[in-house]
Design a protein around this motif. Structure first.
Motif, mmCIF file in Angstrom:
data_model
loop_
_atom_site.group_PDB
_atom_site.id
_atom_site.type_symbol
_atom_site.label_atom_id
_atom_site.label_comp_id
_atom_site.label_asym_id
_atom_site.label_seq_id
_atom_site.Cartn_x
_atom_site.Cartn_y
_atom_site.Cartn_z
ATOM 1 N N GLN A 266 134.887 121.239 61.561
ATOM 2 C CA GLN A 266 133.948 120.680 61.201
ATOM 3 C C GLN A 266 132.812 121.407 61.597
ATOM 4 O O GLN A 266 132.926 122.189 62.553
ATOM 5 C CB GLN A 266 133.713 119.425 61.794
ATOM 6 C CG GLN A 266 132.641 118.407 61.681
ATOM 7 C CD GLN A 266 132.457 117.486 62.580
ATOM 8 O OE1 GLN A 266 132.689 117.358 63.887
ATOM 9 N NE2 GLN A 266 131.766 116.173 62.139
ATOM 10 N N HIS A 267 131.682 121.707 60.579
ATOM 11 C CA HIS A 267 130.741 122.707 60.745
ATOM 12 C C HIS A 267 129.903 122.005 61.888
ATOM 13 O O HIS A 267 129.773 120.737 61.993
ATOM 14 C CB HIS A 267 129.794 122.700 59.539
ATOM 15 C CG HIS A 267 128.992 123.918 59.738
ATOM 16 N ND1 HIS A 267 127.659 123.655 60.266
ATOM 17 C CD2 HIS A 267 128.947 125.279 59.088
ATOM 18 C CE1 HIS A 267 127.104 124.941 60.343
ATOM 19 N NE2 HIS A 267 128.110 125.710 59.619
ATOM 20 N N ARG A 271 128.163 117.485 62.902
ATOM 21 C CA ARG A 271 128.541 116.542 63.817
ATOM 22 C C ARG A 271 127.366 115.590 64.140
ATOM 23 O O ARG A 271 126.459 115.696 63.993
ATOM 24 C CB ARG A 271 128.630 117.355 65.315
ATOM 25 C CG ARG A 271 129.767 118.375 65.399
ATOM 26 C CD ARG A 271 129.609 119.107 66.611
ATOM 27 N NE ARG A 271 130.815 120.403 66.433
ATOM 28 C CZ ARG A 271 130.881 121.312 67.520
ATOM 29 N NH1 ARG A 271 130.354 121.448 68.469
ATOM 30 N NH2 ARG A 271 131.709 122.181 67.278
ATOM 31 N N SER A 272 128.031 114.495 64.484
ATOM 32 C CA SER A 272 127.228 113.170 64.740
ATOM 33 C C SER A 272 126.109 113.549 65.575
ATOM 34 O O SER A 272 124.992 112.958 65.174
ATOM 35 C CB SER A 272 127.995 111.957 65.115
ATOM 36 O OG SER A 272 128.524 112.289 66.122
ATOM 37 N N ALA A 273 126.225 114.307 66.697
ATOM 38 C CA ALA A 273 125.230 114.328 67.568
ATOM 39 C C ALA A 273 124.111 115.214 67.064
ATOM 40 O O ALA A 273 122.755 114.916 67.371
ATOM 41 C CB ALA A 273 125.740 115.031 68.870
ATOM 42 N N ARG A 274 124.415 116.169 66.314
ATOM 43 C CA ARG A 274 123.497 116.926 65.733
ATOM 44 C C ARG A 274 122.588 116.304 64.582
ATOM 45 O O ARG A 274 121.379 116.381 64.429
ATOM 46 C CB ARG A 274 124.008 118.420 65.220
ATOM 47 C CG ARG A 274 122.973 119.239 64.201
ATOM 48 C CD ARG A 274 121.896 119.595 64.987
ATOM 49 N NE ARG A 274 122.225 120.349 66.012
ATOM 50 C CZ ARG A 274 122.420 121.839 65.938
ATOM 51 N NH1 ARG A 274 122.206 122.518 64.660
ATOM 52 N NH2 ARG A 274 122.745 122.686 66.853
ATOM 53 N N ILE A 275 123.270 115.561 63.649
ATOM 54 C CA ILE A 275 122.710 114.786 62.782
ATOM 55 C C ILE A 275 121.955 113.845 63.490
ATOM 56 O O ILE A 275 120.575 113.521 62.823
ATOM 57 C CB ILE A 275 123.566 113.980 61.968
ATOM 58 C CG1 ILE A 275 124.741 115.061 60.879
ATOM 59 C CG2 ILE A 275 122.972 113.064 60.861
ATOM 60 C CD1 ILE A 275 125.546 114.209 60.403
#
Length: 522
Positions: A266-267, A271-275
């Motif tokens: 996963q790039h 990641r969900s936190a970055r999004i």
């Protein structure tokens, strides 16, 4: 390295060598060019909503690489949303955009040449950009910034994907901005690099050239992942040197440099936190732009963050045009190629910090000036000698140690006797109040809107009750009507200065009260 290759054309080991311009450091310089052109435009105030103020100067210079790239991409997204919302699109085109945005395959890159709907939308979007550019220099500056960040996105696509054509095309479009911003070292190096790659096919075999340009062999891949290529200089800076300093070190088991760490498929940006963080930051930028329109229909070039108005020397909105002019006038060889820094574009930040040198207004960067002074000094005594001299001696009968001699206004008030009791003027009196006194007497805080300031003045205990007229005095700048007060305004400011500021009732004050009321720069 390029000089070594150029001076040894007969060496069989160097006659077919082409020096690769490091994409990582090239991009850092381009980030610095964007920051130089946009300094003082309001970009600093915009980023202050999502980053700490101390990190923003390094982001504008391109030194804080990761933060700068992320901030530019988010700002590009916010501007694109403003432009897209103002476009009149039919249902068919909106459905096409909805399908594209809902596509889970994020590895698919749209091609405007092969996709009819995409090409049609691209043409409409370009027409809207040109329409905004016609509104005035401020709108043109932010459209120019949008185009520069689009070049940033294209370069970030070309390097990881190994797209050679996009790599060369993007660098060629970056070139005018290197010239316009005064980044002359990379301007010269980029010129030579583009000339070398134009002759690349003559120095390679056909198979090598196809691998280099079509299979992406001009970048380095450590793993077979989509969007995983990195520039050679970035490999040295962020991979090889980092692995050499790690506790496991670098292993070379006959297959080149490898590391013993494993990574996720996963790039990091997916990641969900970055999004989640990016979505929150994008909303903050949208809210800021809602209160500070980036495309105003005005004839002046204005900082949308502070309201500071540029003068006739401010030409940062013409960076591409001025950079192209500087490129076309250069016919010398690389060794004889020279540039004049005074011909670089003048950003809005020059209004706040500048110095005239031989009839040329030069922007002053206090941090850069301090760095150069500390580098050249040998002892502490040298630094003291740098700071004890002015630009020129002053005649002491007009000046003292603090500046031009000036009378003390407080001594004039000593001639008046204070009133023993408050006088009564009756019910039909009409109060005439000094508005300038009230503005200075009543204190307000930074980041207050003009409406809040007006309410603060209205309820102030200094404001008299009843029928009141507030008077503000103006001073003519024409020589026929000029008086003693007009001459006083020409006195050099001793503490606070302020450039011309354009604002309305909803504008938020981004500077202190002292600076806001400082003497206007002429």
């Amino acid at each position: 390295m390029r000089d070594i290759v150029a001076t040894a054309p007969a060496d069989p080991g160097l006659n077919n060598v082409v020096v690769r311009l490091g994409g990582f450091h090239l991009l850092i310089s381009f980030l610095g060019s964007i920051g130089k052109i946009m300094s003082g435009s309001g970009l600093e105030e915009l980023w202050a909503t999502i980053y700490t103020e101390g990190s923003i100067p390094q982001m504008l210079l391109g030194k804080a690489y990761a933060r700068a790239v992320q901030a530019h991409l988010l700002t590009n997204l916010a501007l694109a949303k403003i432009i897209l919302d103002s476009m009149d699109l039919d249902d068919e085109l909106r459905n096409f955009l909805d399908d594209v945005l809902a596509d889970p395959d994020r590895t698919h890159v749209l091609d405007t040449l092969n996709e009819e709907s995409c090409g049609y939308f691209s043409n409409l979007f370009e027409q809207k950009l040109k329409e905004y550019e016609q509104r005035g220099p401020t709108a043109k500056l932010w459209i120019q910034y949008y185009r520069m960040t689009c070049l940033l996105k294209q370069f970030l696509e070309a390097e990881p994907t190994g797209n050679w054509t996009l790599h060369v095309t993007t660098i060629r479009k970056m070139l005018p901005f290197f010239h316009a911003s005064g980044h002359f070292i990379y301007a010269k190096s980029t010129h030579v690099y583009l000339q070398d790659v134009a002759l690349l096919e003559e120095k390679m075999t056909r198979m090598e050239f196809e691998k280099f340009t079509e299979l992406g062999f001009f970048i380095i891949r450590r793993r077979k992942k989509q969007f995983s290529g990195i520039s050679p200089d970035q490999t040295i800076e962020q991979t090889t040197m980092r692995l050499g300093k790690s506790h496991k070190g670098v292993t070379v088991p006959g297959r080149g440099i490898t590391d013993n760490e494993t990574s996720s498929e996963q790039h990091v940006d997916m990641r969900s936190a970055r999004i989640k963080r990016d979505n929150e930051d994008a909303e903050k930028l949208d809210s800021w732009f809602a209160a500070h329109q980036p495309f105003p229909n005005i004839l002046d070039i204005v900082s949308i963050g502070t309201g500071i108005v540029g003068d006739e020397t401010t030409n940062c909105h013409l960076a591409e045009e001025e950079g192209t002019k500087m490129m076309t006038k250069k016919n010398d060889t690389f060794g004889l190629l020279t540039f004049q820094r005074r011909k670089a574009v003048k950003p809005l930040s020059i209004i706040m910090a500048n110095q005239k040198v031989k009839d040329t207004v030069v922007p002053i960067d206090p941090m850069l000036l301090f760095h150069r002074m500390t580098i050249t000094q040998a002892t502490v005594a040298d630094l003291q000698s740098y700071l004890q001299y002015e630009l020129s001696p002053y005649p002491m009968y007009l000046f003292d140690e603090s500046g031009m001699r000036k009378g003390t206004k407080s001594s004039f008030y000593d001639a008046f006797w204070p009133l023993a009791s408050q006088p009564s003027f009756g019910q039909n009196c009409f109060n005439v109040f000094n508005g300038e006194f009230l503005l200075h007497k009543v204190k307000w805080k930074k980041d207050m809107s003009k409406t809040s300031v007006a309410n603060t003045l209205r309820i102030s205990r200094h404001c008299p009750v009843g029928k009141t007229a507030m008077i503000f005095y103006g001073f003519s700048s024409e020589s026929d009507n000029a008086g003693t007060k007009s001459t006083e305004r020409l006195r050099p400011p001793t503490r606070y200065t302020s450039p011309p500021i354009q604002f309305d009732i909803i504008t938020v004050i981004q500077m202190s009260q002292e600076n806001f009321f400082g003497k206007r720069q002429q």
